[in-house]
Design a protein around this motif. Structure first.
Motif, PDB file in Angstrom:
ATOM      1  N   MET A 150       0.814  -1.212   0.000  1.00  0.00           N
ATOM      2  CA  MET A 150       0.000   0.000   0.000  1.00  0.00           C
ATOM      3  C   MET A 150       0.850   1.265   0.000  1.00  0.00           C
ATOM      4  SD  MET A 150      -3.244  -1.214   2.350  1.00  0.00           S
ATOM      5  CE  MET A 150      -2.275  -2.200   3.499  1.00  0.00           C
ATOM      6  N   LEU A 151       1.993   1.235   0.666  1.00  0.00           N
ATOM      7  CA  LEU A 151       2.910   2.377   0.607  1.00  0.00           C
ATOM      8  C   LEU A 151       3.451   2.559  -0.804  1.00  0.00           C
ATOM      9  CD1 LEU A 151       4.972   1.951   3.915  1.00  0.00           C
ATOM     10  CD2 LEU A 151       3.233   3.694   3.441  1.00  0.00           C
ATOM     11  N   ALA A 152       3.680   1.446  -1.506  1.00  0.00           N
ATOM     12  CA  ALA A 152       4.197   1.516  -2.873  1.00  0.00           C
ATOM     13  C   ALA A 152       3.204   2.156  -3.826  1.00  0.00           C
ATOM     14  CB  ALA A 152       4.565   0.114  -3.367  1.00  0.00           C
ATOM     15  N   ALA A 153       1.938   2.173  -3.452  1.00  0.00           N
ATOM     16  CA  ALA A 153       0.908   2.782  -4.301  1.00  0.00           C
ATOM     17  C   ALA A 153       0.895   4.301  -4.183  1.00  0.00           C
ATOM     18  CB  ALA A 153      -0.465   2.220  -3.946  1.00  0.00           C
ATOM     19  N   LEU A 159       4.403  10.000  -0.113  1.00  0.00           N
ATOM     20  CA  LEU A 159       5.241   9.272   0.836  1.00  0.00           C
ATOM     21  C   LEU A 159       6.061  10.244   1.677  1.00  0.00           C
ATOM     22  CD1 LEU A 159       6.092   6.306   1.584  1.00  0.00           C
ATOM     23  CD2 LEU A 159       8.088   6.703   0.132  1.00  0.00           C
ATOM     24  N   THR A 160       6.591  11.283   1.024  1.00  0.00           N
ATOM     25  CA  THR A 160       7.381  12.294   1.737  1.00  0.00           C
ATOM     26  C   THR A 160       6.531  12.985   2.793  1.00  0.00           C
ATOM     27  OG1 THR A 160       8.788  12.686  -0.195  1.00  0.00           O
ATOM     28  CG2 THR A 160       8.725  14.408   1.485  1.00  0.00           C
ATOM     29  N   ALA A 161       5.303  13.344   2.424  1.00  0.00           N
ATOM     30  CA  ALA A 161       4.403  14.017   3.365  1.00  0.00           C
ATOM     31  C   ALA A 161       4.033  13.098   4.527  1.00  0.00           C
ATOM     32  CB  ALA A 161       3.151  14.484   2.634  1.00  0.00           C
ATOM     33  N   LEU A 162       3.845  11.810   4.217  1.00  0.00           N
ATOM     34  CA  LEU A 162       3.450  10.846   5.248  1.00  0.00           C
ATOM     35  C   LEU A 162       4.510  10.744   6.342  1.00  0.00           C
ATOM     36  CD1 LEU A 162       1.349   8.677   6.096  1.00  0.00           C
ATOM     37  CD2 LEU A 162       2.664   7.029   4.758  1.00  0.00           C
ATOM     38  N   HIS A 174       9.859   4.636  12.422  1.00  0.00           N
ATOM     39  CA  HIS A 174      10.228   5.666  11.461  1.00  0.00           C
ATOM     40  C   HIS A 174      11.382   5.165  10.599  1.00  0.00           C
ATOM     41  CE1 HIS A 174       8.438   7.809  14.958  1.00  0.00           C
ATOM     42  NE2 HIS A 174       7.726   8.331  13.982  1.00  0.00           N
ATOM     43  N   PRO A 175      11.079   4.597   9.447  1.00  0.00           N
ATOM     44  CA  PRO A 175      12.122   3.985   8.622  1.00  0.00           C
ATOM     45  C   PRO A 175      13.036   5.019   7.983  1.00  0.00           C
ATOM     46  CG  PRO A 175      10.063   4.093   7.416  1.00  0.00           C
ATOM     47  CD  PRO A 175       9.748   4.531   8.812  1.00  0.00           C
ATOM     48  N   ASP A 176      14.173   4.549   7.550  1.00  0.00           N
ATOM     49  CA  ASP A 176      15.051   5.369   6.728  1.00  0.00           C
ATOM     50  C   ASP A 176      14.345   5.592   5.397  1.00  0.00           C
ATOM     51  OD1 ASP A 176      17.162   5.439   4.424  1.00  0.00           O
ATOM     52  OD2 ASP A 176      18.236   6.099   6.217  1.00  0.00           O
TER      53      ASP A 176
END
Length: 258
Positions: A150-153, A159-162, A174-176
């Motif tokens: 779902m993140l890949a979508a 993604l940056t905003a998330l 909080h991933p790299d």
């Protein structure tokens, strides 16, 4: 990247676990009767009634005029979104059971809320050594196969905003972000995500997206297995079965909105 292990507590209290399961059902699916609660939990009607009465007392549930129970004030925000989640779960149960029959491994349906992934349906296989029911559990989205799908979508700016306010300490929550972007590019390319003991030691999962009629990814279907039964040779078979299941769920959702 640090791992967050999520294993059953050594001294779990069954009544507490049952009450939490009921709260999750009310939160993500909507009203439930005493009989249905008893069936879902595998307990007597009297036990289900006591559990629901306790949830009412603590404002997690409210009793309707027809004697069914719905989410109470404590869960009312999440309850506003229950209809779509309930429809997704209903559409997924048949395909998930078929997936289990085909692969003899546990199958799940996951949705994403912000940075987290929630398992809204789970069907266990019957093997003695198996991955248990994950329904109602919540994990950081980047740690589970369905969450990665779902993140890949998301578009890169989404993604940056998330993760805009995430610290860069490499913690599990909080991933790299640079590393995650690389992983998500691979997921977009293949259409599937693989979790190799990323969320839990000894567990491997493979996930694929479920889309709505517009093509937007609204959920993910996955298969989970003990790592001792995983091998790259199984991936083709698993992905094929996942694709069939995802297409069936998508089609059922499409039928439901006509």
């Amino acid at each position: 990247m640090a791992k967050a292990m999520k294993n059953p507590p050594a001294y779990g209290v069954t009544s507490v676990d049952h009450a939490l399961q009921l709260a999750v059902i009310l939160q993500v699916e909507g009203p439930i009767t005493v009989s249905e609660a008893a069936r879902r939990l595998g307990v007597a009607r009297s036990s289900a009634h006591r559990l629901l009465s306790t949830l009412v007392y603590r404002d997690f549930a409210v009793q309707n005029d027809d004697r069914s129970y719905r989410a109470g004030p404590v869960l009312e925000i999440a309850a506003k979104a229950q209809s779509n989640v309930g429809a997704l779960r209903t559409a997924a149960l048949g395909p998930l059971r078929t997936l289990v029959d085909t692969l003899d491994e546990t199958a799940n349906l996951t949705i994403r809320t912000g940075r987290t992934a929630r398992f809204i349906a789970s069907v266990e296989c019957t093997r003695a050594l198996r991955v248990g029911n994950r329904e109602g559990m919540v994990f950081p989205a980047h740690q589970v196969s369905g969450g990665l799908v779902m993140l890949a979508a998301l578009a890169d700016d989404e993604l940056t905003a998330l993760y805009a306010h995430a610290p860069t300490d490499g913690s599990a929550e909080h991933p790299d972000l640079a590393e995650l972007r690389g992983e998500l590019r691979a997921v977009r390319s293949s259409g599937v995500a693989v979790n190799l003991e990323r969320s839990e030691r000894g567990l491997v999962a493979i996930g694929r997206g479920v889309t709505d009629p517009s093509g937007a990814t609204i959920a993910a279907v996955s298969v989970s297995m003990p790592s001792v039964r995983y091998s790259p040779d199984r991936v083709k078979e698993i992905v094929s079965a996942l694709t069939v299941a995802a297409d069936r769920i998508s089609a059922e959702m499409h039928e439901g909105v006509r």
